[in-house]
Write a protein that holds these residues in place. Structure first.
Motif, short mmCIF file in Angstrom:
data_model
loop_
_atom_site.label_atom_id
_atom_site.label_comp_id
_atom_site.label_asym_id
_atom_site.label_seq_id
_atom_site.Cartn_x
_atom_site.Cartn_y
_atom_site.Cartn_z
N GLU A 134 0.34 -0.91 -0.20
CA GLU A 134 0.14 -0.03 -0.04
C GLU A 134 0.51 1.41 0.09
OE1 GLU A 134 -3.01 0.05 -0.54
OE2 GLU A 134 -3.50 -2.07 -0.36
N GLU A 182 -4.44 6.05 -0.88
CA GLU A 182 -3.59 4.46 -0.33
C GLU A 182 -2.53 4.62 0.69
OE1 GLU A 182 -3.10 2.30 -2.66
OE2 GLU A 182 -4.61 2.86 -4.70
N HIS A 196 -5.33 3.45 3.32
CA HIS A 196 -5.00 1.69 3.59
C HIS A 196 -3.36 1.37 4.10
CE1 HIS A 196 -7.16 1.72 -0.68
NE2 HIS A 196 -7.62 1.62 -0.01
FE FE2 Z 1 -4.19 0.49 -1.73
#
Ligand code: FE2
Length: 184
Positions: A120, A150, A153
């Motif tokens: 990630e 991201e 994440h």
């Molecule tokens: Fe992601």
């Protein structure tokens, strides 16, 4: 940090361990044209803005996670291989019982999640690189939202892995035992 104290600067040795330098040769483009002329990207950007979420308040971090149950319910194929290996003559796993295999399963689960964290972060840097290098402002705006996505994440996987607030395992112990082996 959470209590407001400022941690000391890392030593050069700590930087060497914790930072990986990756060189690239991409040009960073500064755009003078702010014309919104890419309709599909405009729509994507607006959709992304409207569906932003908060990793702290939109997820229920109070849910208990029991790694022993997770591992028991979804046994890793690698764990299956280890079980077979343990039956072979002279195997170092020959003396293992269910507790040791369960501990290995939890370690495998954590290792897998760790790869997600790194992946990630890679996705975050890739999206950020697109922000720097793409020559259209609409694409730049949209890639910025992807960078933020991201980042969330990365943060969520890292938080889940390193300090789940209510994680229980090892028969009910509540601690950071998911960082270390529950078999000990
Ligand atoms: Fe992601």
């Amino acid at each position: 940090v959470a209590d407001g104290t400022i941690p000391p600067l890392p030593s050069p040795q700590e930087v060497d361990v914790a930072v990986q330098v990756v060189h690239d040769h991409a040009d960073r483009l500064f755009l003078w044209d702010y014309e919104r002329d890419r309709g599909q990207l405009v729509k994507l950007y607006e959709k992304a803005m409207g569906s932003q979420w908060n990793s702290v308040t939109d997820l229920d971090w109070s849910v208990d996670v029991d790694p022993e149950r997770l591992v028991s319910e979804q046994e890793s194929p690698v764990l299956g291989v280890a079980r077979v290996a343990g039956t072979l003559p002279g195997s170092p796993l020959a003396s293992w019982g269910e507790r040791e295999y369960l501990g290995l399963g939890i370690e495998l689960f954590k290792a897998q999640l760790s790869q997600f964290v790194h992946g990630e972060q890679g996705a975050m840097m890739t999206a950020a690189k697109i922000v720097e290098t793409v020559p259209w402002i609409d694409a730049r705006y949209y890639a910025s939202t992807q960078t933020m996505d991201e980042a969330r994440h990365t943060e969520v996987f890292s938080k889940y892995l390193s300090s789940p607030p209510s994680v229980t395992c090892c028969g009910g112990r509540t601690s950071h035992c998911c960082r270390s082996s529950c078999a000990t």
